[in-house]
Design a protein around this motif. Structure first.
Motif, PDB file in Angstrom:
ATOM      1  N   LEU A 277       0.929  -1.260  -0.053  1.00  0.00           N
ATOM      2  CA  LEU A 277       0.089   0.085   0.128  1.00  0.00           C
ATOM      3  C   LEU A 277       1.060   1.158   0.125  1.00  0.00           C
ATOM      4  CD1 LEU A 277      -3.136   0.267   0.245  1.00  0.00           C
ATOM      5  CD2 LEU A 277      -2.981   0.721   2.321  1.00  0.00           C
ATOM      6  N   ASP A 278       0.592   2.119  -0.899  1.00  0.00           N
ATOM      7  CA  ASP A 278       1.440   3.475  -0.829  1.00  0.00           C
ATOM      8  C   ASP A 278       0.192   4.692  -0.774  1.00  0.00           C
ATOM      9  OD1 ASP A 278       2.321   5.821  -1.592  1.00  0.00           O
ATOM     10  OD2 ASP A 278       3.938   4.845  -3.154  1.00  0.00           O
ATOM     11  N   MET A 279       0.330   4.931   0.508  1.00  0.00           N
ATOM     12  CA  MET A 279      -0.897   6.015   0.718  1.00  0.00           C
ATOM     13  C   MET A 279      -0.465   7.491   0.079  1.00  0.00           C
ATOM     14  SD  MET A 279      -3.147   4.293   2.494  1.00  0.00           S
ATOM     15  CE  MET A 279      -4.329   5.580   3.223  1.00  0.00           C
ATOM     16  N   TYR A 280       0.828   7.579  -0.125  1.00  0.00           N
ATOM     17  CA  TYR A 280       1.322   8.980  -0.441  1.00  0.00           C
ATOM     18  C   TYR A 280       0.581   9.007  -1.979  1.00  0.00           C
ATOM     19  CZ  TYR A 280       4.038  12.857  -2.138  1.00  0.00           C
ATOM     20  OH  TYR A 280       4.393  13.955  -2.701  1.00  0.00           O
TER      21      TYR A 280
ATOM     22  N   SER B 268      -1.439   6.885  -3.317  1.00  0.00           N
ATOM     23  CA  SER B 268      -3.017   6.299  -3.369  1.00  0.00           C
ATOM     24  C   SER B 268      -2.917   5.391  -4.522  1.00  0.00           C
ATOM     25  CB  SER B 268      -4.137   7.419  -3.820  1.00  0.00           C
ATOM     26  OG  SER B 268      -4.244   8.266  -2.609  1.00  0.00           O
TER      27      SER B 268
ATOM     28  N   HIS C 122      -8.930   6.233   0.309  1.00  0.00           N
ATOM     29  CA  HIS C 122      -7.931   6.618   1.027  1.00  0.00           C
ATOM     30  C   HIS C 122      -8.339   7.053   2.477  1.00  0.00           C
ATOM     31  CE1 HIS C 122      -4.806   9.439   2.288  1.00  0.00           C
ATOM     32  NE2 HIS C 122      -3.790   8.908   1.523  1.00  0.00           N
ATOM     33  N   ASP C 123      -9.212   7.907   2.467  1.00  0.00           N
ATOM     34  CA  ASP C 123      -9.795   8.203   3.833  1.00  0.00           C
ATOM     35  C   ASP C 123     -10.303   7.145   4.671  1.00  0.00           C
ATOM     36  OD1 ASP C 123      -9.277  10.695   2.975  1.00  0.00           O
ATOM     37  OD2 ASP C 123     -11.436  11.346   2.545  1.00  0.00           O
TER      38      ASP C 123
ATOM     39  N   LEU D 175      -8.989   3.746   4.435  1.00  0.00           N
ATOM     40  CA  LEU D 175      -7.970   3.304   4.675  1.00  0.00           C
ATOM     41  C   LEU D 175      -7.158   3.612   5.763  1.00  0.00           C
ATOM     42  CD1 LEU D 175      -6.882   2.097   1.375  1.00  0.00           C
ATOM     43  CD2 LEU D 175      -7.586   0.557   3.165  1.00  0.00           C
ATOM     44  N   GLU D 176      -7.006   5.155   5.887  1.00  0.00           N
ATOM     45  CA  GLU D 176      -6.281   6.111   6.579  1.00  0.00           C
ATOM     46  C   GLU D 176      -6.975   5.843   8.160  1.00  0.00           C
ATOM     47  OE1 GLU D 176      -3.258   7.910   7.725  1.00  0.00           O
ATOM     48  OE2 GLU D 176      -3.550   7.869   5.559  1.00  0.00           O
TER      49      GLU D 176
END
Length: 300
Positions: free
Chosen positions: A162-165, A167, A188-189, A191-192
């Motif tokens: 997972l790459d949140m930066y 997405s 994204h929100d 998952l965060e």
């Protein structure tokens, strides 16, 4: 039955694992279907694979139809056994393939089922996010709809994938083929929120577990577990009927095409090896547009 029969199956399974790189799920289906044919051979007093003739294949097909197997199931079994005997011919364990001439019944042409946008809204509304498991379930639903990935792929995502930066998520698909899939702000929100406020509580001291989605014991959430979660979500929504995981995958593809995405891009996102697998969604999209027209046009 001759021991060589079981040895041949063992060799074929090794071939599927090593050369074809098939998933364990697919291999289990092959093993089951071939074992079923071995039982038929015993019933017919056929001791060796070399002794199987086209006439026996016809009898086997008749048996399947008499037992009310669906055409799709019959087609899968015949395809499996054809591949098995093709392998045996290649390895010179038998002289010919008795399944080579067996015709595979055409399956019923059913368009993939999908959710309309209002139905998806109802599903998301059914997700409570006050509890730890609720946050996890919302993240699962958002990610499946945002990416169109298979449930089995979702259950195997690790934190490092997972790459949140950016997405994006690295998905390990069928045959160990990998693809990157982007996801939007809603996923994204969700998952965060799950990672920061729920996942660490689910770990229960098992910090070595690197899987993204965890069960209440802190272990890997299986594909079966995700299916149960989805079924519970629909029970608590205003929708009727049962949800099956592929409906979210179908919905993802249908909504993309209906909103102007090109088919090659959708093929890449779904991880389809052939464009023909993706083309079925054009029929769904056409039907979707037709129903929308008939519902909303004043002179329809």
């Amino acid at each position: 039955m001759d021991q060589n029969v079981n040895n041949s199956l063992h060799l074929f399974i090794e071939y599927l694992q090593i050369e074809k790189n098939y998933t364990q799920y697919t291999i289990e289906h092959y093993h089951h279907d071939i074992r079923e044919f071995f039982m038929f051979m015993s019933e017919q007093a056929i001791m060796n694979l070399e002794d199987v003739k086209y006439f026996d294949v016809r009898l086997f097909l008749t048996k399947l139809y008499n037992e009310k197997f669906a055409r799709r199931s019959v087609a899968r079994k015949i395809s499996c056994l054809r591949s098995f005997f093709k392998f045996l011919v290649r390895e010179r364990l038998v002289s010919d393939n008795p399944f080579a001439l067996a015709s595979i019944p055409k399956g019923e042409k059913k368009l993939p089922e999908f959710f309309y946008e209002k139905e998806m809204s109802a599903l998301f509304h059914a997700c409570e996010t006050e509890t730890i498991l609720g946050k996890r379930n919302k993240a699962i639903l958002e990610l499946l709809y945002a990416t169109g990935m298979r449930v089995s792929e979702c259950s195997h995502i690790r934190m490092k994938d997972l790459d949140m930066y950016l997405s994006t998520v690295l998905v390990h698909g069928k045959g160990n083929k990998q693809r990157y899939i982007p996801f939007g702000s809603y996923a994204h929100d969700a998952l965060e929120d799950y990672i920061q406020n729920a996942r660490k509580n689910l770990l229960s001291g098992n910090s070595a577990n690197d899987y993204l989605f965890l069960n209440f014991r802190g272990g890997q959430l299986t594909a079966r577990g995700i299916r149960l979660i989805l079924n519970k979500l629909i029970e608590h929504s205003s929708l009727t009927g049962k949800i099956h995981p592929h409906m979210l995958r179908h919905t993802f593809a249908t909504h993309l095409l209906a909103n102007g995405a090109d088919m090659r891009t959708v093929q890449e996102l779904l991880g389809h090896a052939f464009l023909s697998s993706t083309q079925v969604y054009t029929h769904v999209t056409n039907e979707y547009l037709r129903k929308t027209y008939m519902t909303h046009h004043p002179r329809a």
